[in-house]
Design an enzyme around this catalytic site. Structure first.
Site, mmCIF file in Angstrom:
data_model
loop_
_atom_site.group_PDB
_atom_site.id
_atom_site.type_symbol
_atom_site.label_atom_id
_atom_site.label_comp_id
_atom_site.label_asym_id
_atom_site.label_seq_id
_atom_site.Cartn_x
_atom_site.Cartn_y
_atom_site.Cartn_z
ATOM 1 N N CYS A 1 45.568 -1.082 10.908
ATOM 2 C CA CYS A 1 46.429 -0.184 10.113
ATOM 3 C C CYS A 1 45.600 0.927 9.462
ATOM 4 O O CYS A 1 44.496 0.695 8.971
ATOM 5 C CB CYS A 1 47.158 -1.003 9.051
ATOM 6 S SG CYS A 1 48.293 -0.006 8.063
ATOM 7 N N CYS B 1 44.922 -0.576 1.829
ATOM 8 C CA CYS B 1 45.362 -1.549 0.823
ATOM 9 C C CYS B 1 44.266 -2.617 0.628
ATOM 10 O O CYS B 1 43.889 -3.298 1.597
ATOM 11 C CB CYS B 1 46.676 -2.186 1.256
ATOM 12 S SG CYS B 1 47.909 -0.932 1.721
ATOM 13 N N CYS C 1 44.526 -6.292 1.974
ATOM 14 C CA CYS C 1 45.113 -6.564 3.298
ATOM 15 C C CYS C 1 44.075 -6.728 4.406
ATOM 16 O O CYS C 1 43.228 -5.850 4.629
ATOM 17 C CB CYS C 1 46.094 -5.450 3.664
ATOM 18 S SG CYS C 1 47.025 -5.842 5.172
ATOM 19 N N CYS D 1 61.887 -12.587 9.387
ATOM 20 C CA CYS D 1 61.266 -11.363 8.849
ATOM 21 C C CYS D 1 60.095 -10.950 9.736
ATOM 22 O O CYS D 1 59.167 -11.730 9.946
ATOM 23 C CB CYS D 1 60.792 -11.631 7.428
ATOM 24 S SG CYS D 1 59.970 -10.224 6.684
ATOM 25 N N CYS E 1 65.143 -9.241 8.676
ATOM 26 C CA CYS E 1 64.415 -8.367 7.752
ATOM 27 C C CYS E 1 63.216 -7.814 8.509
ATOM 28 O O CYS E 1 62.633 -8.519 9.336
ATOM 29 C CB CYS E 1 63.961 -9.188 6.549
ATOM 30 S SG CYS E 1 63.034 -8.236 5.329
ATOM 31 N N CYS F 1 64.370 -5.797 -0.118
ATOM 32 C CA CYS F 1 63.507 -6.919 -0.477
ATOM 33 C C CYS F 1 62.239 -6.293 -1.034
ATOM 34 O O CYS F 1 61.511 -5.610 -0.299
ATOM 35 C CB CYS F 1 63.190 -7.765 0.759
ATOM 36 S SG CYS F 1 61.906 -8.991 0.470
ATOM 37 N N ARG G 1 61.520 -15.141 -4.219
ATOM 38 C CA ARG G 1 60.830 -15.827 -3.115
ATOM 39 C C ARG G 1 59.401 -16.176 -3.512
ATOM 40 O O ARG G 1 58.604 -15.279 -3.810
ATOM 41 C CB ARG G 1 60.862 -14.929 -1.860
ATOM 42 C CG ARG G 1 60.341 -15.632 -0.611
ATOM 43 C CD ARG G 1 60.692 -14.864 0.668
ATOM 44 N NE ARG G 1 62.131 -14.720 0.816
ATOM 45 C CZ ARG G 1 62.766 -13.550 0.865
ATOM 46 N NH1 ARG G 1 62.103 -12.431 0.820
ATOM 47 N NH2 ARG G 1 64.087 -13.521 0.982
HETATM 48 N N1 SAM Z 1 52.609 -2.314 6.513
HETATM 49 C C1 SAM Z 1 53.795 -2.627 5.810
HETATM 50 C C2 SAM Z 1 53.680 -2.406 4.329
HETATM 51 O O1 SAM Z 1 52.573 -2.354 3.832
HETATM 52 O O2 SAM Z 1 54.703 -2.295 3.684
HETATM 53 C C3 SAM Z 1 54.258 -4.048 6.061
HETATM 54 C C4 SAM Z 1 53.273 -5.189 6.166
HETATM 55 S S1 SAM Z 1 52.409 -5.610 4.667
HETATM 56 C C5 SAM Z 1 51.222 -6.760 5.277
HETATM 57 C C6 SAM Z 1 53.635 -6.513 3.725
HETATM 58 C C7 SAM Z 1 53.240 -7.061 2.380
HETATM 59 O O3 SAM Z 1 52.433 -8.218 2.520
HETATM 60 C C8 SAM Z 1 52.409 -6.196 1.464
HETATM 61 O O4 SAM Z 1 53.143 -5.213 0.817
HETATM 62 C C9 SAM Z 1 51.893 -7.212 0.464
HETATM 63 O O5 SAM Z 1 52.791 -7.362 -0.609
HETATM 64 C C10 SAM Z 1 51.835 -8.496 1.272
HETATM 65 N N2 SAM Z 1 50.435 -8.900 1.499
HETATM 66 C C11 SAM Z 1 49.578 -8.378 2.401
HETATM 67 N N3 SAM Z 1 48.377 -8.965 2.323
HETATM 68 C C12 SAM Z 1 48.459 -9.880 1.334
HETATM 69 C C13 SAM Z 1 47.530 -10.801 0.768
HETATM 70 N N4 SAM Z 1 46.280 -10.869 1.192
HETATM 71 N N5 SAM Z 1 47.950 -11.612 -0.219
HETATM 72 C C14 SAM Z 1 49.238 -11.531 -0.665
HETATM 73 N N6 SAM Z 1 50.156 -10.679 -0.174
HETATM 74 C C15 SAM Z 1 49.766 -9.859 0.805
HETATM 75 C C1 DTB Z 2 55.946 -10.453 1.365
HETATM 76 O O1 DTB Z 2 56.190 -10.078 0.201
HETATM 77 N N1 DTB Z 2 55.029 -11.353 1.688
HETATM 78 C C2 DTB Z 2 54.951 -11.500 3.132
HETATM 79 C C3 DTB Z 2 56.132 -10.615 3.624
HETATM 80 N N2 DTB Z 2 56.585 -9.994 2.435
HETATM 81 C C4 DTB Z 2 55.913 -9.658 4.714
HETATM 82 C C5 DTB Z 2 53.617 -11.187 3.673
HETATM 83 C C6 DTB Z 2 52.513 -12.025 3.058
HETATM 84 C C7 DTB Z 2 51.234 -11.692 3.726
HETATM 85 C C8 DTB Z 2 50.095 -12.561 3.282
HETATM 86 C C9 DTB Z 2 48.817 -12.188 3.897
HETATM 87 C C10 DTB Z 2 48.731 -12.297 5.377
HETATM 88 O O2 DTB Z 2 49.360 -13.171 5.990
HETATM 89 O O3 DTB Z 2 47.965 -11.512 5.970
HETATM 90 FE FE1 SF4 Z 3 48.748 -1.486 6.386
HETATM 91 FE FE2 SF4 Z 3 48.313 -3.866 5.245
HETATM 92 FE FE3 SF4 Z 3 48.699 -1.713 3.717
HETATM 93 FE FE4 SF4 Z 3 50.771 -2.724 5.142
HETATM 94 S S1 SF4 Z 3 49.686 -3.729 3.464
HETATM 95 S S2 SF4 Z 3 50.200 -0.538 4.928
HETATM 96 S S3 SF4 Z 3 49.655 -3.457 6.948
HETATM 97 S S4 SF4 Z 3 46.968 -2.038 5.141
#
Ligand code: SAM
Ligand code: DTB
Ligand code: SF4
Length: 340
Positions: A69, A73, A76, A113, A146, A206, A278
């Site tokens: 990506c 973030c 992530c 989702c 979702c 959501c 959730r």
């Molecule tokens: N790229 C899209 C976005 O950022 O909206 C969708 C995928 S992103 C991985 C969805 C959500 O996963 C993020 O907004 C965050 O709240 C959650 N998330 C990602 N990595 C995480 C982590 N290491 N621990 C907890 N929540 C995480």
């Molecule tokens: C949300 O709030 N939590 C989910 C879903 N929406 C997409 C994602 C959690 C991701 C946790 C880290 C990972 O699996 O990489």
């Molecule tokens: Fe990309 Fe992860 Fe940020 Fe979503 S949360 S925009 S997948 S870097």
């Protein structure tokens, strides 16, 4: 350097003046700091008033496009800016996704989702067309559908609605003040703009966030304040505890205190009574007792399945046993879980 460390040494960004406390923030703060049993006593009363008390919605998550990506973030594992070791995976086809959705339904999930590691989507792009087709097919299974695809505008939100989407997940993740310490490639306002498009299309929103990213309690409550001011309020609010992913700037953040998590859930339940709260990422690091307390405090939905997007989640057998031991039941398909 850890975002948390940066945060502590920086002045508050312009616009966040200490002392500018809105009535909503004041109420959130008062609730949050009540003696714990008073707080969860009230959140339980709210839960009983608005929800079938022993029902928990099971949601299955699937990462349909993984890694690489463009966004940075700090939490992530899928950001191309961090060396997390997560293997990239191209966008799955409809034929690859459908059996997973069918299995999710067979296992008792009522919501499916799909997450994609993208900055966003645009109408006309082949990847967006493929997602529309996938949403169409999954919605035919009778599951709530979702997706979380990053930023979008009115055209894309309308197309997703027409394809049969139930809800769009787009988290604000933290407070407006803390956001730029966690993400620099897009802004908090970008997140709100996408949520506005989803609302205008008449889709359910959501939206929640993550705790455990070096933020203060005030940041956590400011995040809830923003959610409380959504019009309409979010249909579901995921509360994620940071899963510290190796190679990310936040990999060494300490775990969230369980009572802080319970306080967040209870406060969200009281202030957003009609939202599904959730209990999201981080359950694999919680004891059964801690999860039970979260359900009692008002959480009524979980991600079900041994993987989130890239991180681990409790196994299906463990979750089934936990629900059974607590006398909780999975929300029946098409049940009106909501009382009012
Ligand atoms: N790229 C899209 C976005 O950022 O909206 C969708 C995928 S992103 C991985 C969805 C959500 O996963 C993020 O907004 C965050 O709240 C959650 N998330 C990602 N990595 C995480 C982590 N290491 N621990 C907890 N929540 C995480
Ligand atoms: C949300 O709030 N939590 C989910 C879903 N929406 C997409 C994602 C959690 C991701 C946790 C880290 C990972 O699996 O990489
Ligand atoms: Fe990309 Fe992860 Fe940020 Fe979503 S949360 S925009 S997948 S870097």
């Amino acid at each position: 350097m850890l975002a948390a460390t940066v945060r502590l040494t920086c002045a508050l960004p312009a616009g966040k003046k200490s002392g500018t406390v809105t009535p909503t923030l004041e109420k959130l703060t008062q609730l949050y700091h009540r003696p714990l049993f008073d707080l969860i006593g009230e959140s339980r009363r709210t839960h009983l008033e608005f929800w079938n008390k022993n029902e928990v919605q099971l949601c299955t998550l699937l990462s349909v496009k993984t890694g690489g990506c463009s966004e940075d973030c700090g939490y992530c594992s899928q950001s191309a800016h961090h060396d997390s070791g997560v293997e990239r995976q191209a966008l799955m086809t409809v034929d690859d996704v459908l059996p997973v959705a069918q299995m999710a339904k067979a296992n008792g999930s009522t919501r499916f989702c799909m997450g994609a590691a993208w900055r966003g989507v645009r109408k006309g792009e082949p990847k967006f067309d493929r997602m529309l087709e996938t949403v169409r097919e999954v919605s035919r299974l009778g599951l709530e559908v979702c997706v979380t695809l990053g930023q979008l505008g009115d055209d894309e939100a309308n197309d997703l609605r027409d394809a049969g989407l139930t809800a769009y997940n787009h988290n604000i993740d933290t407070s407006p003040e803390h956001y730029s310490y966690i993400v620099t490639t897009h802004t908090f306002q970008d997140r709100l703009d996408t949520i506005g498009a989803v609302q205008r299309a008449g889709l359910s929103v959501c939206c929640g966030g993550i705790i455990g990213m070096g933020e203060s309690v005030t940041d956590r409550l400011r995040m809830l304040e923003v959610l409380c001011n959504f019009d309409p309020p979010p249909e579901s609010v995921p509360i994620n505890c940071l899963m510290p992913m190796p190679g990310t700037p936040l990999e060494d953040e300490p775990p969230v205190d369980v009572f802080d998590l319970v306080r967040m859930i209870a406060t969200a339940r009281i202030m957003l009574p009609k939202a599904k709260v959730r209990l999201s990422a981080g359950r694999s690091r919680l004891s059964r007792e801690a999860q039970a307390l979260c359900f009692y405090a008002g959480a009524n939905s979980i991600f079900y399945g041994d993987r989130l997007l890239t991180a681990g989640n409790p196994g299906v057998d463990d979750d089934r046993q936990l629900l059974e031991d607590l006398g909780l039941v999975a929300q029946a398909p098409h049940s009106e879980q909501h009382i009012h």
